[in-house]
Motif scaffolding. Structure first.
Motif, PDB file in Angstrom:
ATOM      1  N   LEU A  35      -4.416 -39.397 -82.200  1.00 56.30           N
ATOM      2  CA  LEU A  35      -4.361 -37.939 -82.182  1.00 56.30           C
ATOM      3  C   LEU A  35      -4.676 -37.377 -80.801  1.00 56.30           C
ATOM      4  O   LEU A  35      -4.122 -36.351 -80.411  1.00 56.30           O
ATOM      5  CB  LEU A  35      -5.293 -37.352 -83.241  1.00 56.30           C
ATOM      6  CG  LEU A  35      -4.897 -37.642 -84.692  1.00 56.30           C
ATOM      7  CD1 LEU A  35      -5.901 -37.019 -85.649  1.00 56.30           C
ATOM      8  CD2 LEU A  35      -3.488 -37.175 -84.994  1.00 56.30           C
ATOM      9  N   ALA A  36      -5.538 -38.070 -80.048  1.00 60.05           N
ATOM     10  CA  ALA A  36      -5.827 -37.636 -78.672  1.00 60.05           C
ATOM     11  C   ALA A  36      -4.603 -37.845 -77.787  1.00 60.05           C
ATOM     12  O   ALA A  36      -4.301 -37.021 -76.918  1.00 60.05           O
ATOM     13  CB  ALA A  36      -7.026 -38.409 -78.116  1.00 60.05           C
ATOM     14  N   GLN A  38      -1.460 -37.902 -78.805  1.00 56.39           N
ATOM     15  CA  GLN A  38      -0.319 -37.109 -79.286  1.00 56.39           C
ATOM     16  C   GLN A  38      -0.834 -35.867 -80.003  1.00 56.39           C
ATOM     17  O   GLN A  38      -0.861 -35.806 -81.231  1.00 56.39           O
ATOM     18  CB  GLN A  38       0.548 -37.953 -80.229  1.00 56.39           C
ATOM     19  CG  GLN A  38       1.809 -37.270 -80.699  1.00 56.39           C
ATOM     20  CD  GLN A  38       2.784 -37.050 -79.575  1.00 56.39           C
ATOM     21  OE1 GLN A  38       3.020 -37.935 -78.771  1.00 56.39           O
ATOM     22  NE2 GLN A  38       3.356 -35.858 -79.515  1.00 56.39           N
ATOM     23  N   PRO A  39      -1.287 -34.849 -79.272  1.00 61.82           N
ATOM     24  CA  PRO A  39      -1.802 -33.636 -79.909  1.00 61.82           C
ATOM     25  C   PRO A  39      -0.785 -33.049 -80.888  1.00 61.82           C
ATOM     26  O   PRO A  39       0.414 -32.989 -80.603  1.00 61.82           O
ATOM     27  CB  PRO A  39      -2.051 -32.691 -78.732  1.00 61.82           C
ATOM     28  CG  PRO A  39      -2.242 -33.603 -77.567  1.00 61.82           C
ATOM     29  CD  PRO A  39      -1.323 -34.775 -77.813  1.00 61.82           C
ATOM     30  N   GLY A  40      -1.278 -32.663 -82.051  1.00 63.01           N
ATOM     31  CA  GLY A  40      -0.415 -32.089 -83.081  1.00 63.01           C
ATOM     32  C   GLY A  40       0.122 -33.113 -84.067  1.00 63.01           C
ATOM     33  O   GLY A  40       0.736 -32.746 -85.067  1.00 63.01           O
ATOM     34  N   GLN A  42      -1.277 -34.688 -86.254  1.00 65.19           N
ATOM     35  CA  GLN A  42      -1.866 -34.549 -87.589  1.00 65.19           C
ATOM     36  C   GLN A  42      -0.985 -33.729 -88.519  1.00 65.19           C
ATOM     37  O   GLN A  42      -1.133 -33.784 -89.726  1.00 65.19           O
ATOM     38  CB  GLN A  42      -3.277 -33.947 -87.514  1.00 65.19           C
ATOM     39  CG  GLN A  42      -3.317 -32.466 -87.212  1.00 65.19           C
ATOM     40  CD  GLN A  42      -3.336 -32.161 -85.717  1.00 65.19           C
ATOM     41  OE1 GLN A  42      -3.057 -33.032 -84.891  1.00 65.19           O
ATOM     42  NE2 GLN A  42      -3.683 -30.937 -85.370  1.00 65.19           N
ATOM     43  N   ILE A  73      -9.892 -31.063 -88.708  1.00 68.33           N
ATOM     44  CA  ILE A  73      -8.774 -30.810 -87.797  1.00 68.33           C
ATOM     45  C   ILE A  73      -7.751 -29.912 -88.479  1.00 68.33           C
ATOM     46  O   ILE A  73      -7.289 -30.196 -89.587  1.00 68.33           O
ATOM     47  CB  ILE A  73      -8.086 -32.129 -87.384  1.00 68.33           C
ATOM     48  CG1 ILE A  73      -9.058 -32.999 -86.621  1.00 68.33           C
ATOM     49  CG2 ILE A  73      -6.849 -31.856 -86.549  1.00 68.33           C
ATOM     50  CD1 ILE A  73      -8.488 -34.354 -86.289  1.00 68.33           C
TER      51      ILE A  73
END
Length: 181
Positions: A35-36, A38-40, A42, A73
């Motif tokens: 997740l760090a 590839q932001p978003g 989630q 998140i």
């Protein structure tokens, strides 16, 4: 689909690990790192259009830390599906025909989803596996794994018409209305 033993077996035999398998298996550091990087991510739907949060929930106690992390998140959970009345659901259940061959039929049924622990409307072409449908509102749905496809139902005087668009209409099928006793 939430079975740790099967997931472990598949991964040991060459299946490709993913963000969703890491969430279900309780691999918190892997989930955090992905997740760090590839932001978003989630918000991406996983296999069968199941959310990342639902995958962590299916992992049970070994994935509890991942589940708690994902709850903090924005966007990791399930989208709120539009309400579908019992009457509307009953209206669209049945067999829709779009040709003369035996496999040119689509069954609309309700199936129990063990992972999500709920009953889901399911779209099944004869001879194939069914796909859960997600209601967007106003009798418009999308099938699991195909968020851009639209399946619409129109209630006419003597039949219910189903149209499938991707984005243009690619299929129209009809179901005669049942006679009420």
């Amino acid at each position: 689909m939430g079975n740790r033993d099967i997931a472990g077996y598949l991964l040991e035999n060459g299946a490709r690990p993913s963000l969703f398998s890491a969430a279900m298996l309780g691999q918190l550091e892997v989930v955090r790192a992905m997740l760090a990087a590839q932001p978003g991510a989630q918000r991406i739907r996983g296999p069968h259009s199941i959310s990342l949060l639902a995958h962590a929930k299916a992992g049970g106690p070994p994935a509890r830390e991942v589940f708690e992390f994902l709850q903090s998140i924005n966007g990791a959970g399930d989208d709120v599906e539009a309400k579908l009345s019992v009457a509307d659901r009953e209206l669209i259940l049945g067999t829709y025909i779009f040709g003369v061959a035996p496999n040119q039929q689509i069954d609309m049924t309700v199936e129990h989803n063990r992972l999500l622990k709920l009953d889901q409307l399911t779209w099944t072409r004869k001879g194939t596996m069914g796909r859960p449908l997600y209601h967007l509102g106003e009798m418009v749905f999308y099938p699991a794994g195909a968020a851009k496809v639209r399946i619409r139902f129109e209630n006419t005087r003597d039949r219910v018409v189903m149209s499938v668009s991707d984005p243009e209409i690619v299929l129209t099928a009809k179901r005669e209305k049942r006679n009420n006793p």
